[in-house]
Scaffold this motif. Structure first.
Motif, short mmCIF file in Angstrom:
data_model
loop_
_atom_site.label_atom_id
_atom_site.label_comp_id
_atom_site.label_asym_id
_atom_site.label_seq_id
_atom_site.Cartn_x
_atom_site.Cartn_y
_atom_site.Cartn_z
N SER A 42 -6.37 47.55 -37.65
CA SER A 42 -5.96 48.81 -37.04
C SER A 42 -5.36 48.53 -35.68
CB SER A 42 -7.15 49.76 -36.90
OG SER A 42 -8.14 49.22 -36.03
N SER A 44 -4.26 50.24 -31.94
CA SER A 44 -4.56 51.40 -31.10
C SER A 44 -3.95 51.23 -29.72
CB SER A 44 -6.08 51.60 -30.98
OG SER A 44 -6.70 50.46 -30.40
N PHE A 48 -6.54 55.76 -29.06
CA PHE A 48 -5.87 56.42 -30.16
C PHE A 48 -5.34 55.40 -31.16
CE2 PHE A 48 -5.24 59.09 -26.37
CZ PHE A 48 -5.93 60.22 -26.78
N GLN A 49 -5.68 55.58 -32.45
CA GLN A 49 -5.12 54.73 -33.48
C GLN A 49 -3.66 55.09 -33.70
OE1 GLN A 49 -6.95 54.92 -37.35
NE2 GLN A 49 -5.66 53.30 -38.20
N GLY A 74 -2.63 57.37 -37.77
CA GLY A 74 -3.33 58.15 -36.76
C GLY A 74 -2.38 59.04 -35.99
#
Length: 269
Positions: A42, A44, A48-49, A74
């Motif tokens: 992931s 970010s 916040f992703q 996201g």
């Protein structure tokens, strides 16, 4: 494909780095046997992703191959429709990886571009469809493209240096050509550190990669000096009793808020 310093973690981690070893001794994979890895990361910015990376990699019979899918996720998925599919095929010269071909398909909204690079002659030969409106100012010359590797093989080179018993790991410079832009990743070792991600926990080797643009950049794409002063920091961990070295975290302070990539799931087969 624009590879600004804030996006270097994405460029580097599209190559899940693995060492062509069958076990903790670092010996080559026996002929006919296959080492296969899959991983999900992931991406970010702050909390916040903004992205997801899925990678598969395989080495068998003196050959290696890897492919990766990068997409907005996201919060970022609300504002952009962006994805990259990339792949590489190559051979192991001893234990050193040498790419034969590299390619990626970049999709941004309704725009799609396919980039292919052949490395068989020792001089990277790129093609793009549709063609780039500019190959940069200045474009990457034949001398710039001689002896280069692709972004995915670059991380494999780094992995192999960590697996070898001789020499200082994470040192030197990697000459990278991505189909348009030519840059160096200059490496500095930073020791070890205990870390934890959703996909892995334990002691990892820490390596800084400084981004040095060389050629193939349009004027608006040349990084500012302040951007290149911040390295991409990689935390690289052994899995499968040393059968593979895999980046489990990456971070750069370049760009607004910096960018962090963490492993969410790792499978060694």
């Amino acid at each position: 494909m624009i590879v600004r310093p804030a996006l270097v973690p994405i460029a580097a981690l599209t190559a899940l780095c693995w060492t062509p070893g069958a076990g903790g001794d670092g010996a080559p994979v026996p002929h006919g046997e296959t080492l296969r890895l899959t991983a999900t990361y992931s991406t970010s910015v702050l909390v916040f992703q903004v992205g997801r990376i899925d990678v598969t990699a395989e080495v068998a019979g003196g050959r290696y191959a890897a492919d990766a899918h990068v997409e907005a996720a996201g919060l970022a998925a609300l504002f952009t429709d962006f994805e990259i599919d990339s792949e590489v095929e190559g051979r192991l010269d001893g234990l050193a990886p040498r790419p034969d071909r590299y390619g990626h398909v970049e999709r941004t909204g309704n725009k799609v571009r396919t980039v292919e690079v052949g490395f068989g002659t020792g001089v990277a030969q790129p093609s793009a469809e549709p063609p780039f409106s500019s190959w940069g100012e200045p474009p990457a010359s034949e001398a710039d493209r001689t002896g280069t590797i692709d972004p995915m093989t670059a991380v494999l080179f780094l992995s192999q240096s960590l697996a070898e018993a001789q020499g200082e790991p994470c040192t030197g410079s990697l000459p990278v050509f991505d189909g348009k832009q030519r840059y160096n990743l200059n490496l500095t070792a930073r020791g070890t550190e205990e870390i934890r991600t959703r996909g892995w926990r334990g002691e990892a080797l820490v390596c800084d990669a400084y981004y040095e643009p060389i050629s193939g950049y349009d004027p608006e794409d040349w990084p500012e000096p302040g951007e290149t002063s911040h390295p991409l920091r990689l935390w690289i961990a052994p899995v499968g009793d040393g059968a593979a070295f895999i980046p489990v975290r990456a971070h750069t302070r370049a760009g607004f808020g910096g960018v962090t990539i963490e492993a969410r799931e790792i499978t060694l087969g």
